[in-house]
Design a protein around this motif. Structure first.
Motif, PDB file in Angstrom:
ATOM      1  N   ALA A   1      -9.639 -23.502 -51.437  1.00  0.00           N
ATOM      2  CA  ALA A   1     -10.537 -23.592 -50.278  1.00  0.00           C
ATOM      3  C   ALA A   1     -10.858 -22.188 -49.779  1.00  0.00           C
ATOM      4  O   ALA A   1     -11.933 -21.943 -49.241  1.00  0.00           O
ATOM      5  CB  ALA A   1      -9.873 -24.411 -49.185  1.00  0.00           C
ATOM      6  N   ALA A   2      -9.916 -21.274 -49.945  1.00  0.00           N
ATOM      7  CA  ALA A   2     -10.116 -19.860 -49.579  1.00  0.00           C
ATOM      8  C   ALA A   2      -9.103 -19.031 -50.360  1.00  0.00           C
ATOM      9  O   ALA A   2      -8.107 -19.566 -50.836  1.00  0.00           O
ATOM     10  CB  ALA A   2      -9.880 -19.674 -48.082  1.00  0.00           C
ATOM     11  N   GLN A   3      -9.402 -17.731 -50.452  1.00  0.00           N
ATOM     12  CA  GLN A   3      -8.503 -16.792 -51.150  1.00  0.00           C
ATOM     13  C   GLN A   3      -8.133 -17.224 -52.567  1.00  0.00           C
ATOM     14  O   GLN A   3      -7.007 -17.710 -52.758  1.00  0.00           O
ATOM     15  CB  GLN A   3      -7.224 -16.571 -50.347  1.00  0.00           C
ATOM     16  N   PRO A   4      -8.954 -17.124 -53.564  1.00  0.00           N
ATOM     17  CA  PRO A   4     -10.326 -16.649 -53.515  1.00  0.00           C
ATOM     18  C   PRO A   4     -11.282 -17.694 -52.934  1.00  0.00           C
ATOM     19  O   PRO A   4     -11.005 -18.891 -53.036  1.00  0.00           O
ATOM     20  CB  PRO A   4     -10.640 -16.409 -54.988  1.00  0.00           C
ATOM     21  N   ARG A   5     -12.407 -17.219 -52.407  1.00  0.00           N
ATOM     22  CA  ARG A   5     -13.317 -18.117 -51.698  1.00  0.00           C
ATOM     23  C   ARG A   5     -13.879 -19.189 -52.651  1.00  0.00           C
ATOM     24  O   ARG A   5     -13.974 -18.956 -53.850  1.00  0.00           O
ATOM     25  CB  ARG A   5     -14.450 -17.312 -51.033  1.00  0.00           C
ATOM     26  N   LEU A   6     -14.199 -20.335 -52.059  1.00  0.00           N
ATOM     27  CA  LEU A   6     -14.690 -21.458 -52.868  1.00  0.00           C
ATOM     28  C   LEU A   6     -16.099 -21.137 -53.362  1.00  0.00           C
ATOM     29  O   LEU A   6     -17.045 -21.068 -52.574  1.00  0.00           O
ATOM     30  CB  LEU A   6     -14.693 -22.722 -52.008  1.00  0.00           C
ATOM     31  N   ASN A   7     -16.231 -20.914 -54.652  1.00  0.00           N
ATOM     32  CA  ASN A   7     -17.508 -20.565 -55.252  1.00  0.00           C
ATOM     33  C   ASN A   7     -18.141 -21.847 -55.816  1.00  0.00           C
ATOM     34  O   ASN A   7     -17.767 -22.326 -56.894  1.00  0.00           O
ATOM     35  CB  ASN A   7     -17.251 -19.531 -56.354  1.00  0.00           C
ATOM     36  N   LEU A   8     -19.081 -22.419 -55.070  1.00  0.00           N
ATOM     37  CA  LEU A   8     -19.609 -23.739 -55.443  1.00  0.00           C
ATOM     38  C   LEU A   8     -20.404 -23.710 -56.742  1.00  0.00           C
ATOM     39  O   LEU A   8     -20.447 -24.704 -57.462  1.00  0.00           O
ATOM     40  CB  LEU A   8     -20.460 -24.315 -54.304  1.00  0.00           C
ATOM     41  N   SER A   9     -21.017 -22.566 -57.060  1.00  0.00           N
ATOM     42  CA  SER A   9     -21.769 -22.554 -58.325  1.00  0.00           C
ATOM     43  C   SER A   9     -20.791 -22.569 -59.500  1.00  0.00           C
ATOM     44  O   SER A   9     -21.065 -23.176 -60.540  1.00  0.00           O
ATOM     45  CB  SER A   9     -22.743 -21.374 -58.393  1.00  0.00           C
ATOM     46  N   GLN A  10     -19.620 -21.952 -59.316  1.00  0.00           N
ATOM     47  CA  GLN A  10     -18.592 -22.045 -60.371  1.00  0.00           C
ATOM     48  C   GLN A  10     -18.078 -23.479 -60.487  1.00  0.00           C
ATOM     49  O   GLN A  10     -17.838 -23.971 -61.587  1.00  0.00           O
ATOM     50  CB  GLN A  10     -17.416 -21.130 -60.030  1.00  0.00           C
ATOM     51  N   VAL A  11     -17.927 -24.147 -59.334  1.00  0.00           N
ATOM     52  CA  VAL A  11     -17.481 -25.548 -59.348  1.00  0.00           C
ATOM     53  C   VAL A  11     -18.482 -26.377 -60.165  1.00  0.00           C
ATOM     54  O   VAL A  11     -18.106 -27.133 -61.065  1.00  0.00           O
ATOM     55  CB  VAL A  11     -17.377 -26.111 -57.908  1.00  0.00           C
ATOM     56  N   ASP A  12     -19.789 -26.175 -59.886  1.00  0.00           N
ATOM     57  CA  ASP A  12     -20.825 -26.929 -60.600  1.00  0.00           C
ATOM     58  C   ASP A  12     -20.738 -26.672 -62.110  1.00  0.00           C
ATOM     59  O   ASP A  12     -20.836 -27.596 -62.922  1.00  0.00           O
ATOM     60  CB  ASP A  12     -22.228 -26.521 -60.118  1.00  0.00           C
ATOM     61  N   GLN A  13     -20.563 -25.397 -62.466  1.00  0.00           N
ATOM     62  CA  GLN A  13     -20.546 -25.056 -63.890  1.00  0.00           C
ATOM     63  C   GLN A  13     -19.365 -25.703 -64.609  1.00  0.00           C
ATOM     64  O   GLN A  13     -19.505 -26.218 -65.722  1.00  0.00           O
ATOM     65  CB  GLN A  13     -20.483 -23.539 -64.055  1.00  0.00           C
ATOM     66  N   LEU A  14     -18.213 -25.708 -63.955  1.00  0.00           N
ATOM     67  CA  LEU A  14     -17.043 -26.322 -64.594  1.00  0.00           C
ATOM     68  C   LEU A  14     -17.191 -27.834 -64.684  1.00  0.00           C
ATOM     69  O   LEU A  14     -16.792 -28.444 -65.668  1.00  0.00           O
ATOM     70  CB  LEU A  14     -15.768 -25.953 -63.821  1.00  0.00           C
TER      71      LEU A  14
END
Ligand code: GDP
Length: 341
Positions: free
Chosen positions: A168-181
């Motif tokens: 959720a944080a540290q590292p910050r939630l990168n939604l485009s990475q979530v989409d790609q995975l």
């Protein structure tokens, strides 16, 4: 002055060498012999019947030059038979990966050689990337200097489902990475669970950011690996299956696995204060048995994800429901985010 071979100190050794070695200077012999062994390793097997007495197994750990194969009762440390890599090159990291079903020729003292990789049911991986030489100014030099292009990299094969872990944080939630995975996992037809860890550090708007994933065939779970919150649901989803645990470095994958199954005891890393990104602790993939028929594949960490190239149709097929909803939208240039359409 060079010693002529017939003055070799150990004449008894020299007399037992095959003829070509006898006429060679002592210093040249090891090189010649290494060549001979390589040619023997590259010699093709004589007919498929040569594989009949090989035993079947599954690769449970892989480093760059050694593979641990579980043959259902025994673990063998294996190398690759030369016939496997002579066509594709030894550097191909996807030649044999964790989860692969293989045929092995057993050797002495718990060792063996992988002779054949059976066809994969699925193969989760990431795309090729340009790798510029590091150091100052690497970006500028990219256009003029040689850049090494690597091929697609398979991370794990023959798994039943994927657990995509993000923080959720540290590292910050990168939604485009979530989409790609998610796309990478769904395009392999894998049941997919998205787990957002570090719930203790989450901002209030976390659930709002995760709302769009209700449209995708992915189960969303939240957890805190430190306090154990939400871990029972994950344990239940993983029971009786082989699950690949995949996500960027520092999101808490190792902590999650250690809290769920303390006997696995993975090394835990830290999040760099300078970059806010995770450091890579898991260097190579490995799978662990965590219960009857329950296996967990721990994967190496990464900071930047390069997706495999997929056709537009393939992505649309994966996100069918999202596409359907988007088609119903009132606006043509809508981002389908906060707009009223
Ligand atoms: P990995 O690289 O994904 O395997 O991440 P690690 O398991 O090595 O964890 C990276 C850092 O995050 C470690 O310092 C952990 O203690 C920390 N961490 C893991 N889970 C949580 C969590 O739920 N909350 C908080 N606050 N920190 C966590």
């Amino acid at each position: 002055l060079r010693q002529p071979p017939w003055r070799c100190a150990d004449r008894s050794v020299w007399l037992h060498l095959p003829r070509p070695h006898r006429n060679m200077h002592t210093a040249q012999r090891p090189a010649y012999r290494a060549g001979q062994y390589r040619r023997a390793a590259l010699a093709p097997l004589k007919g498929s019947e040569a594989l009949v007495d090989r035993i079947a197994g599954r690769v449970i750990a892989a480093t760059s030059d050694e593979y641990l194969v579980d043959t259902g009762g025994e673990l063998l440390r294996c190398t690759l038979r030369g016939t496997l890599w002579q066509d594709r090159g030894k550097e191909d990291a996807s030649l044999v990966v964790v989860g692969d079903e293989v045929r092995v020729e057993p050797g002495p003292a718990g060792q063996g050689a992988i002779e054949e990789v059976l066809p994969r049911r699925n193969a989760l991986g990431r795309g090729r990337e340009f790798q510029a030489y590091g150091g100052k100014g690497a970006r500028q030099r990219r256009s003029r200097h040689a850049v090494r292009r690597r091929s697609d990299q398979v991370i794990a094969a023959n798994v039943d489902q994927a657990l995509l872990v993000f923080a959720a944080a540290q590292p910050r939630l990168n939604l485009s990475q979530v989409d790609q995975l998610i796309i990478a996992s769904l395009s392999e037809d894998l049941p997919t669970i998205l787990c957002v860890n570090k719930l203790d550090l989450a901002e209030d708007d976390l659930h709002e950011s995760l709302k769009p994933y209700e449209l995708v065939p992915v189960e969303v779970l939240t957890a805190c690996a430190i306090t154990g919150l939400g871990l029972d649901a994950i344990r239940e989803r993983l029971h009786g299956r082989t699950t690949v645990v995949w996500g960027p470095s520092g999101v808490g994958k190792s902590t999650l696995i250690n809290t769920l199954w303390p006997h696995v005891d993975l090394k835990v890393g830290h999040v760099s204060a300078m970059t806010g990104m995770g450091t890579h602790t898991t260097r190579s993939a490995a799978m662990f048995r965590t219960g009857d028929d329950t296996w967990v594949v721990d994967t190496p960490g990464w900071r930047h994800f390069t997706p495999r190239s997929l056709s537009r149709d393939a992505i649309d097929a994966v996100l069918r429901d999202v596409a359907k909803q988007a088609a119903r939208c009132r606006f043509s240039d809508c981002r389908h985010d906060q707009e009223p359409g």
